[in-house]
Design a protein around this motif. Structure first.
Motif, PDB file in Angstrom:
ATOM      1  N   LEU A  46      30.913  39.224  37.976  1.00 49.60           N
ATOM      2  CA  LEU A  46      31.271  38.704  39.295  1.00 49.60           C
ATOM      3  C   LEU A  46      32.782  38.491  39.394  1.00 49.60           C
ATOM      4  N   PRO A  47      33.290  38.268  40.598  1.00 48.36           N
ATOM      5  CA  PRO A  47      34.716  37.916  40.723  1.00 48.36           C
ATOM      6  C   PRO A  47      35.013  36.659  39.915  1.00 48.36           C
ATOM      7  N   TYR A  48      35.928  36.770  38.953  1.00 47.68           N
ATOM      8  CA  TYR A  48      36.182  35.611  38.098  1.00 47.68           C
ATOM      9  C   TYR A  48      37.665  35.327  37.858  1.00 47.68           C
ATOM     10  N   VAL A  49      38.547  36.055  38.504  1.00 46.16           N
ATOM     11  CA  VAL A  49      39.974  35.809  38.301  1.00 46.16           C
ATOM     12  C   VAL A  49      40.419  34.663  39.216  1.00 46.16           C
ATOM     13  N   PRO A  50      41.030  33.612  38.672  1.00 44.66           N
ATOM     14  CA  PRO A  50      41.530  32.532  39.537  1.00 44.66           C
ATOM     15  C   PRO A  50      42.519  33.082  40.570  1.00 44.66           C
ATOM     16  N   THR A  51      42.404  32.635  41.794  1.00 48.99           N
ATOM     17  CA  THR A  51      43.236  33.163  42.877  1.00 48.99           C
ATOM     18  C   THR A  51      44.728  33.141  42.555  1.00 48.99           C
ATOM     19  N   PRO A  52      45.275  32.035  42.034  1.00 51.11           N
ATOM     20  CA  PRO A  52      46.715  32.047  41.730  1.00 51.11           C
ATOM     21  C   PRO A  52      47.085  33.108  40.694  1.00 51.11           C
ATOM     22  N   ALA A  53      46.230  33.282  39.687  1.00 52.41           N
ATOM     23  CA  ALA A  53      46.516  34.279  38.645  1.00 52.41           C
ATOM     24  C   ALA A  53      46.395  35.693  39.197  1.00 52.41           C
ATOM     25  N   LEU A  54      45.406  35.912  40.070  1.00 54.07           N
ATOM     26  CA  LEU A  54      45.179  37.252  40.623  1.00 54.07           C
ATOM     27  C   LEU A  54      46.420  37.780  41.323  1.00 54.07           C
ATOM     28  N   LYS A  55      47.097  36.912  42.053  1.00 51.56           N
ATOM     29  CA  LYS A  55      48.249  37.343  42.837  1.00 51.56           C
ATOM     30  C   LYS A  55      49.441  37.758  41.973  1.00 51.56           C
ATOM     31  N   THR A  56      49.360  37.488  40.676  1.00 52.29           N
ATOM     32  CA  THR A  56      50.430  37.897  39.757  1.00 52.29           C
ATOM     33  C   THR A  56      50.093  39.178  39.001  1.00 52.29           C
ATOM     34  N   LEU A  57      48.868  39.685  39.174  1.00 52.67           N
ATOM     35  CA  LEU A  57      48.411  40.841  38.399  1.00 52.67           C
ATOM     36  C   LEU A  57      48.674  42.155  39.123  1.00 52.67           C
ATOM     37  N   LYS A  58      48.806  43.243  38.341  1.00 52.60           N
ATOM     38  CA  LYS A  58      49.045  44.560  38.916  1.00 52.60           C
ATOM     39  C   LYS A  58      47.884  45.025  39.788  1.00 52.60           C
ATOM     40  N   VAL A  59      46.676  44.562  39.476  1.00 55.08           N
ATOM     41  CA  VAL A  59      45.507  45.024  40.230  1.00 55.08           C
ATOM     42  C   VAL A  59      45.471  44.451  41.643  1.00 55.08           C
ATOM     43  N   TYR A  60      46.227  43.376  41.892  1.00 56.79           N
ATOM     44  CA  TYR A  60      46.179  42.730  43.198  1.00 56.79           C
ATOM     45  C   TYR A  60      46.649  43.697  44.280  1.00 56.79           C
ATOM     46  N   GLY A  61      45.800  43.919  45.266  1.00 58.79           N
ATOM     47  CA  GLY A  61      46.113  44.843  46.342  1.00 58.79           C
ATOM     48  C   GLY A  61      45.809  46.293  46.022  1.00 58.79           C
ATOM     49  N   ARG A  62      45.451  46.585  44.780  1.00 60.55           N
ATOM     50  CA  ARG A  62      45.154  47.963  44.379  1.00 60.55           C
ATOM     51  C   ARG A  62      43.660  48.193  44.176  1.00 60.55           C
ATOM     52  N   GLU A  63      42.949  47.104  43.809  1.00 59.54           N
ATOM     53  CA  GLU A  63      41.501  47.155  43.696  1.00 59.54           C
ATOM     54  C   GLU A  63      40.936  46.113  44.652  1.00 59.54           C
ATOM     55  N   PRO A  64      39.651  46.229  45.022  1.00 59.65           N
ATOM     56  CA  PRO A  64      39.110  45.329  46.055  1.00 59.65           C
ATOM     57  C   PRO A  64      39.200  43.860  45.660  1.00 59.65           C
ATOM     58  N   THR A  65      39.928  43.099  46.456  1.00 59.44           N
ATOM     59  CA  THR A  65      40.128  41.679  46.171  1.00 59.44           C
ATOM     60  C   THR A  65      38.795  40.942  46.115  1.00 59.44           C
ATOM     61  N   GLN A  66      37.857  41.341  46.959  1.00 63.72           N
ATOM     62  CA  GLN A  66      36.546  40.685  46.995  1.00 63.72           C
ATOM     63  C   GLN A  66      35.842  40.765  45.649  1.00 63.72           C
ATOM     64  N   ALA A  67      36.122  41.816  44.882  1.00 69.44           N
ATOM     65  CA  ALA A  67      35.476  41.994  43.584  1.00 69.44           C
ATOM     66  C   ALA A  67      36.216  41.291  42.453  1.00 69.44           C
ATOM     67  N   LEU A  68      37.374  40.713  42.747  1.00 68.55           N
ATOM     68  CA  LEU A  68      38.205  40.099  41.717  1.00 68.55           C
ATOM     69  C   LEU A  68      38.403  38.601  41.896  1.00 68.55           C
ATOM     70  N   ASP A  69      38.538  38.156  43.135  1.00 69.97           N
ATOM     71  CA  ASP A  69      38.957  36.790  43.434  1.00 69.97           C
ATOM     72  C   ASP A  69      37.821  35.796  43.223  1.00 69.97           C
ATOM     73  N   GLY A  70      37.973  34.975  42.181  1.00 68.62           N
ATOM     74  CA  GLY A  70      36.942  33.994  41.854  1.00 68.62           C
ATOM     75  C   GLY A  70      37.206  32.605  42.403  1.00 68.62           C
ATOM     76  N   GLY A  71      38.179  32.492  43.309  1.00 71.15           N
ATOM     77  CA  GLY A  71      38.479  31.184  43.875  1.00 71.15           C
ATOM     78  C   GLY A  71      39.525  30.444  43.061  1.00 71.15           C
ATOM     79  N   PRO A  72      39.840  29.207  43.450  1.00 74.94           N
ATOM     80  CA  PRO A  72      40.966  28.472  42.841  1.00 74.94           C
ATOM     81  C   PRO A  72      40.931  28.422  41.314  1.00 74.94           C
ATOM     82  N   LYS A  73      39.749  28.216  40.734  1.00 76.20           N
ATOM     83  CA  LYS A  73      39.633  28.132  39.273  1.00 76.20           C
ATOM     84  C   LYS A  73      38.936  29.344  38.670  1.00 76.20           C
TER      85      LYS A  73
END
Length: 280
Positions: free
Chosen positions: A189-216
């Motif tokens: 499931l999406p498990y990357v913390p939102t703040p961390a996701l925005k620092t990763l190369k995958v952000y904006g390149r792969e579907p955010t819905q499949a990555l963003d696990g919320g604040p924690k």
């Protein structure tokens, strides 16, 4: 190896050097795609003449890569557990870490030949469900996803691997509308913390819905923990892919949902907690 072919491979590698941690491997994969040949053939016969169409396809592919499009989306496919999967920008790119989850599910199913009811929650490309079906021919699997575009990709991959009779696909939020019980529940499931996701190369390149696990990173996992007790058969197993930054908290959530269960964390090849196993 001729100078011409060596130049083709090396020039492609150089074009990819700033874009990838594995430019030589990616160059081989890209050239095998453009030429319609296996990668081993490229290594053994690295001096093919490109047709004008092939040269144009290679040039366009390199431009897309340089614009930030991931290689699997450029070539439209990716390998997972030695199987070839069709990949589109609507699904997450399969990763080696998820193979650990599949390996543990397969080992459990082989040790329990009478337990063959499985669920793959958030199936994406279908790589987990389809790999289980290919290796356990009598398994019956429910694969769910909230994205209907992802489900279409997964259904196509099931047809590609001739396992569609073993897998039922459902557009649903986790297990919200499901009453069936399962012996094995797998979920990436999406498990990357939102703040961390925005620092990763995958952000904006792969579907955010499949990555963003919320604040924690635990929002979707917590929702599943609230639903899944009613869907797990007695003595069943749950396998979740998680982020190492919240592994202990995820384990606490699991223990709260299943107080009598054995809850274990398993590390990936890098030594990071990656799989949460709940054995009831």
């Amino acid at each position: 190896m001729s100078d011409q072919s060596q130049s083709l491979l090396q020039n492609t590698r150089r074009r990819l050097a700033a874009l990838s941690d594995t430019p030589y491997l990616d160059a081989q994969v890209l050239l095998s795609h453009v030429l319609g040949r296996q990668r081993v053939w490229i290594l053994a016969h690295p001096s093919p003449s490109l047709t004008p169409r092939q040269r144009e396809n290679l040039a366009q592919a390199l431009l897309r890569l340089e614009s930030g499009v991931p290689l699997p989306y450029v070539i439209g496919r990716w390998e997972f557990y030695a199987l070839d999967f069709t990949i589109t920008p609507h699904v997450l790119i399969p990763r080696p870490e998820t193979e650990l989850l599949v390996e543990k599910a397969l080992n459990w199913l082989r040790r329990h030949p009478a337990r063959r009811s499985c669920a793959d929650i958030g199936t994406g490309s279908g790589c987990i469900a389809i790999t289980l079906a290919k290796h356990i021919p009598d398994a019956k699997i429910l694969a769910t996803d909230i994205s209907f575009r992802a489900l279409r990709v997964a259904q196509g991959n099931a047809r590609k691997h001739d396992v569609e009779a073993q897998i039922s696909f459902l557009g649903d939020n986790l297990l919200a509308g499901v009453t069936q019980r399962f012996d094995v529940v797998c979920a990436n499931l999406p498990y990357v913390p939102t703040p961390a996701l925005k620092t990763l190369k995958v952000y904006g390149r792969e579907p955010t819905q499949a990555l963003d696990g919320g604040p924690k990173g635990l929002t979707v996992i917590q929702s599943l923990m609230e639903m899944v007790p009613r869907n797990l058969a007695p003595g069943g197993l749950i396998l979740l892919e998680i982020d190492s930054s919240h592994s202990l908290e995820a384990a606490r959530l699991a223990q709260g949902a299943f107080p009598a269960a054995e809850v274990r964390l398993h590390a990936d090849l890098a030594g990071h907690d990656r799989i949460l196993a709940i054995q009831t």
